[in-house]
Motif scaffolding. Structure first.
Motif, PDB file in Angstrom:
ATOM      1  N   GLU A  35     -36.379  23.548 -10.711  1.00 14.27           N
ATOM      2  CA  GLU A  35     -37.027  24.118 -11.902  1.00 14.27           C
ATOM      3  C   GLU A  35     -36.108  25.105 -12.607  1.00 14.27           C
ATOM      4  O   GLU A  35     -36.068  25.148 -13.836  1.00 14.27           O
ATOM      5  N   TYR A  51     -47.667  18.736  -5.078  1.00 13.37           N
ATOM      6  CA  TYR A  51     -46.744  19.212  -6.107  1.00 13.37           C
ATOM      7  C   TYR A  51     -46.636  18.232  -7.266  1.00 13.37           C
ATOM      8  O   TYR A  51     -45.668  18.260  -8.025  1.00 13.37           O
ATOM      9  N   HIS A  52     -47.619  17.386  -7.425  1.00  6.53           N
ATOM     10  CA  HIS A  52     -47.594  16.324  -8.423  1.00  6.53           C
ATOM     11  C   HIS A  52     -47.273  16.850  -9.826  1.00  6.53           C
ATOM     12  O   HIS A  52     -46.399  16.311 -10.509  1.00  6.53           O
ATOM     13  N   GLN A  81     -45.693  15.779   1.472  1.00  6.78           N
ATOM     14  CA  GLN A  81     -46.335  16.902   0.774  1.00  6.78           C
ATOM     15  C   GLN A  81     -46.310  16.739  -0.746  1.00  6.78           C
ATOM     16  O   GLN A  81     -46.892  17.542  -1.463  1.00  6.78           O
ATOM     17  N   ARG A 103     -45.807  19.644 -10.808  1.00  4.21           N
ATOM     18  CA  ARG A 103     -44.453  20.194 -10.916  1.00  4.21           C
ATOM     19  C   ARG A 103     -43.410  19.090 -10.935  1.00  4.21           C
ATOM     20  O   ARG A 103     -42.449  19.149 -11.699  1.00  4.21           O
ATOM     21  N   LEU A 104     -43.602  18.073 -10.100  1.00  7.70           N
ATOM     22  CA  LEU A 104     -42.666  16.959 -10.066  1.00  7.70           C
ATOM     23  C   LEU A 104     -42.705  16.180 -11.379  1.00  7.70           C
ATOM     24  O   LEU A 104     -41.645  15.771 -11.901  1.00  7.70           O
ATOM     25  N   LYS A 157     -40.368  13.133  -4.314  1.00 12.16           N
ATOM     26  CA  LYS A 157     -41.628  12.415  -4.469  1.00 12.16           C
ATOM     27  C   LYS A 157     -41.972  11.588  -3.241  1.00 12.16           C
ATOM     28  O   LYS A 157     -43.135  11.252  -3.026  1.00 12.16           O
ATOM     29  N   GLU A 170     -40.726  23.371  -1.205  1.00 13.40           N
ATOM     30  CA  GLU A 170     -40.960  24.450  -2.171  1.00 13.40           C
ATOM     31  C   GLU A 170     -39.645  25.033  -2.670  1.00 13.40           C
ATOM     32  O   GLU A 170     -39.460  25.243  -3.872  1.00 13.40           O
ATOM     33  N   LEU A 210     -37.962  22.550  -5.027  1.00 13.60           N
ATOM     34  CA  LEU A 210     -38.637  22.551  -6.333  1.00 13.60           C
ATOM     35  C   LEU A 210     -38.254  23.775  -7.161  1.00 13.60           C
ATOM     36  O   LEU A 210     -37.967  23.653  -8.351  1.00 13.60           O
ATOM     37  N   HIS A 232     -42.879  21.999   4.330  1.00 14.74           N
ATOM     38  CA  HIS A 232     -43.432  22.589   3.113  1.00 14.74           C
ATOM     39  C   HIS A 232     -42.472  23.592   2.480  1.00 14.74           C
ATOM     40  O   HIS A 232     -42.233  23.543   1.268  1.00 14.74           O
TER      41      HIS A 232
END
Length: 62
Positions: free
Chosen positions: A14, A46-47, A42, A49-50, A38, A7, A10, A3
């Protein structure tokens, strides 16, 4: 993928993609990195954000 690793990845994407251009990395590079995330177990958490990152990369291609 753990996780906290997902994170961190991501958060990095971003930040970077928000300022990315065609150089030094093409949109395909960023798209591949997002697709890799993807595939993580996990990823459903985070759908949104992805998906947002995918849209930003698509805009780079335009």
């Amino acid at each position: 993928m753990h996780h906290h690793i997902l994170e961190n990845e991501l958060l990095h994407l971003e930040r970077v993609i928000a300022w990315a251009s065609q150089k030094p990395f093409p949109p395909t590079y960023w798209r591949d990195r997002i697709e890799h995330l993807k595939s993580s177990p996990q990823a459903p958490m985070y759908h949104k954000r992805l998906d947002r990152l995918s849209r930003l990369v698509a805009e780079l291609s335009e």
